[in-house]
Design a protein around this motif. Structure first.
Motif, PDB file in Angstrom:
ATOM      1  N   ASP A  22     -20.168  70.274  42.122  1.00  0.00           N
ATOM      2  CA  ASP A  22     -19.395  69.077  41.807  1.00  0.00           C
ATOM      3  C   ASP A  22     -20.128  67.739  42.177  1.00  0.00           C
ATOM      4  O   ASP A  22     -19.402  66.666  42.202  1.00  0.00           O
ATOM      5  N   MET A  23     -21.471  67.649  41.924  1.00  0.00           N
ATOM      6  CA  MET A  23     -22.063  66.275  42.291  1.00  0.00           C
ATOM      7  C   MET A  23     -22.182  65.408  41.132  1.00  0.00           C
ATOM      8  O   MET A  23     -22.746  64.271  41.393  1.00  0.00           O
ATOM      9  N   MET A  24     -22.215  66.017  39.985  1.00  0.00           N
ATOM     10  CA  MET A  24     -22.285  65.087  38.781  1.00  0.00           C
ATOM     11  C   MET A  24     -20.645  64.395  38.667  1.00  0.00           C
ATOM     12  O   MET A  24     -19.831  65.124  37.909  1.00  0.00           O
ATOM     13  N   ASN A  25     -20.598  63.373  39.278  1.00  0.00           N
ATOM     14  CA  ASN A  25     -19.185  62.875  39.328  1.00  0.00           C
ATOM     15  C   ASN A  25     -19.221  61.506  39.079  1.00  0.00           C
ATOM     16  O   ASN A  25     -20.063  60.639  39.292  1.00  0.00           O
ATOM     17  N   THR A  26     -18.336  61.041  38.049  1.00  0.00           N
ATOM     18  CA  THR A  26     -18.254  59.542  37.659  1.00  0.00           C
ATOM     19  C   THR A  26     -17.635  58.532  38.934  1.00  0.00           C
ATOM     20  O   THR A  26     -17.730  57.461  38.837  1.00  0.00           O
ATOM     21  N   TYR A  27     -16.983  59.238  39.995  1.00  0.00           N
ATOM     22  CA  TYR A  27     -16.322  58.481  40.950  1.00  0.00           C
ATOM     23  C   TYR A  27     -15.174  57.551  40.356  1.00  0.00           C
ATOM     24  O   TYR A  27     -15.290  56.569  40.874  1.00  0.00           O
ATOM     25  N   ARG A  28     -14.400  57.805  39.272  1.00  0.00           N
ATOM     26  CA  ARG A  28     -13.474  57.269  38.786  1.00  0.00           C
ATOM     27  C   ARG A  28     -12.243  57.974  38.630  1.00  0.00           C
ATOM     28  O   ARG A  28     -11.762  58.626  37.989  1.00  0.00           O
ATOM     29  N   HIS A  29     -11.643  58.306  40.031  1.00  0.00           N
ATOM     30  CA  HIS A  29     -10.670  59.210  40.210  1.00  0.00           C
ATOM     31  C   HIS A  29      -9.970  58.593  41.601  1.00  0.00           C
ATOM     32  O   HIS A  29     -10.286  57.914  42.380  1.00  0.00           O
ATOM     33  N   PRO A  30      -8.538  58.933  41.806  1.00  0.00           N
ATOM     34  CA  PRO A  30      -7.857  58.512  42.970  1.00  0.00           C
ATOM     35  C   PRO A  30      -8.470  58.650  44.166  1.00  0.00           C
ATOM     36  O   PRO A  30      -8.411  57.629  45.154  1.00  0.00           O
ATOM     37  N   ASP A  31      -9.345  59.686  44.614  1.00  0.00           N
ATOM     38  CA  ASP A  31      -9.890  59.894  45.824  1.00  0.00           C
ATOM     39  C   ASP A  31     -11.222  59.395  46.010  1.00  0.00           C
ATOM     40  O   ASP A  31     -12.065  59.408  46.996  1.00  0.00           O
TER      41      ASP A  31
END
Length: 180
Positions: free
Chosen positions: A10-19
């Motif tokens: 799960d390192m391909m992450n947009t970092y556009r989520h609640p946490d």
């Protein structure tokens, strides 16, 4: 047979989520050691590198779409150093465990690694559940502390303790220890 199969979870992450705001400060320090481990693993014949990433509910997404979205996300600097090179095994998952509804178990029976090295995010979620699924499949598990990121520090530490005590995982202080 390889000495290790290194899972990048799960390192391909947009970092556009609640946490995301809680997660990012814990991802930042793991990028360099994880990047160094990924680079070293690519140059070794006794290590297999496998990327498993959540599809974030997009069942039409190819892995390349997930990578592209992550690179276009809020923190491409956390993604760029560990983007999978062409030709490496990649797969998408739909739930927490890298084994759930993926071909990971089959791939590992073909590769026959002596141990699985779990890296990525989130320690108290996807890494923990992947460790449990690896354990019930009789794969020895190794988790380098500096190559996994948590959202909640207390839950991250508890997850590492659970992996060590309940799943007999070897918890290493540094990712470099995976290269021995």
């Amino acid at each position: 047979m390889s000495a290790s199969a290194i899972l990048v979870i799960d390192m391909m992450n947009t970092y556009r989520h609640p946490d995301a705001d809680k997660l990012i400060p814990h991802v930042e320090p793991i990028v360099e050691p994880l990047s160094e481990l990924v680079t070293a693993a690519q140059d070794r014949d006794d290590m297999d590198l496998i990327y498993v990433n959540d599809n974030y509910g997009d069942f039409s997404a190819e892995f390349s779409d997930i990578v592209r979205s992550a690179l276009d996300g809020e923190r491409p600097d956390l993604v760029e150093p560990i983007v999978p090179k062409h030709g490496l095994p990649v797969m998408t998952k739909v739930r927490h465990s890298a084994f759930y509804a993926t071909s990971l178990a089959y791939l590992l029976t073909q590769l026959k690694p002596e141990r699985l090295v779990l890296t990525g995010q989130v320690t108290e979620q996807c890494v923990l559940y992947t460790a449990l699924d690896a354990y019930v499949r009789h794969f020895p598990v190794v988790v380098p502390r500096d190559a996994v990121a948590h959202i909640d520090p207390d839950l991250g530490q508890a997850a590492l303790q659970m992996m060590e005590q309940n799943m007999k995982a070897e918890i290493l202080d540094g990712a470099a220890g995976c290269l021995r």
